[in-house]
Design a protein around this motif. Sequence first.
Motif, mmCIF file in Angstrom:
data_model
loop_
_atom_site.group_PDB
_atom_site.id
_atom_site.type_symbol
_atom_site.label_atom_id
_atom_site.label_comp_id
_atom_site.label_asym_id
_atom_site.label_seq_id
_atom_site.Cartn_x
_atom_site.Cartn_y
_atom_site.Cartn_z
ATOM 1 N N ARG A 1 0.811 -1.217 0.000
ATOM 2 C CA ARG A 1 0.000 0.000 0.000
ATOM 3 C C ARG A 1 0.840 1.262 0.000
ATOM 4 O O ARG A 1 0.351 2.337 -0.320
ATOM 5 N N HIS B 1 0.087 15.735 -0.149
ATOM 6 C CA HIS B 1 -0.952 14.989 0.571
ATOM 7 C C HIS B 1 -0.540 14.540 1.973
ATOM 8 O O HIS B 1 -1.373 14.002 2.710
ATOM 9 N N THR C 1 0.967 11.997 2.940
ATOM 10 C CA THR C 1 0.856 10.545 3.109
ATOM 11 C C THR C 1 1.324 9.860 1.825
ATOM 12 O O THR C 1 1.297 10.466 0.746
ATOM 13 N N ASP D 1 0.219 6.493 1.542
ATOM 14 C CA ASP D 1 -0.691 5.348 1.539
ATOM 15 C C ASP D 1 -1.589 5.419 0.304
ATOM 16 O O ASP D 1 -2.312 6.400 0.107
ATOM 17 N N THR E 1 -4.269 3.743 -0.477
ATOM 18 C CA THR E 1 -5.720 3.717 -0.245
ATOM 19 C C THR E 1 -6.222 5.092 0.146
ATOM 20 O O THR E 1 -7.347 5.470 -0.217
ATOM 21 N N THR E 2 -5.431 5.869 0.848
ATOM 22 C CA THR E 2 -5.806 7.237 1.209
ATOM 23 C C THR E 2 -5.723 8.149 -0.009
ATOM 24 O O THR E 2 -6.588 9.024 -0.191
ATOM 25 N N LEU E 3 -4.717 7.959 -0.833
ATOM 26 C CA LEU E 3 -4.553 8.802 -2.020
ATOM 27 C C LEU E 3 -5.613 8.544 -3.073
ATOM 28 O O LEU E 3 -5.964 9.430 -3.831
ATOM 29 N N GLU F 1 -12.308 8.092 -2.054
ATOM 30 C CA GLU F 1 -13.429 7.171 -1.845
ATOM 31 C C GLU F 1 -14.161 6.966 -3.153
ATOM 32 O O GLU F 1 -14.378 7.903 -3.904
#
Length: 117
Positions: A24, A105, A107, A109, A111-113, A116
């Motif tokens: 990830r 950002h 981060t 990760d 999945t965060t980038l 949704e």
Amino acid sequence: MTAFALATVLGLLFAAGTYLLLRRDLLRVVWGVTILSQAANVYLVTMGGIVEPSAEGVPVLASHGGHVPQTTDPLVQALVLTAIVISFAMTAFALVLTYRVYQEHHTLDLTTLGGEP
């Protein structure tokens, strides 16, 4: 080096690259792609043929009328050298992009980038 040892090293490199590619963390993905490209280069060199040095001497200096010793294909080595240079440039570019993503950002990760759905 035996064929079994080369196959083992290639398998480990491809496995490590695939493992990192499926993580990830964006930085690990970049390193996974880099390891996969280097594994492909090792594979190409291996398939190009690795010849043990012979006692007959250097092929260029071999006698013209006699037996010329078997040598490794230089075309494969030239192509792999070019691939290494291109891979280095792409890795540097991907690392700069990764750093820029982190600046924007805060981060890495994936999945965060991704946001949704």
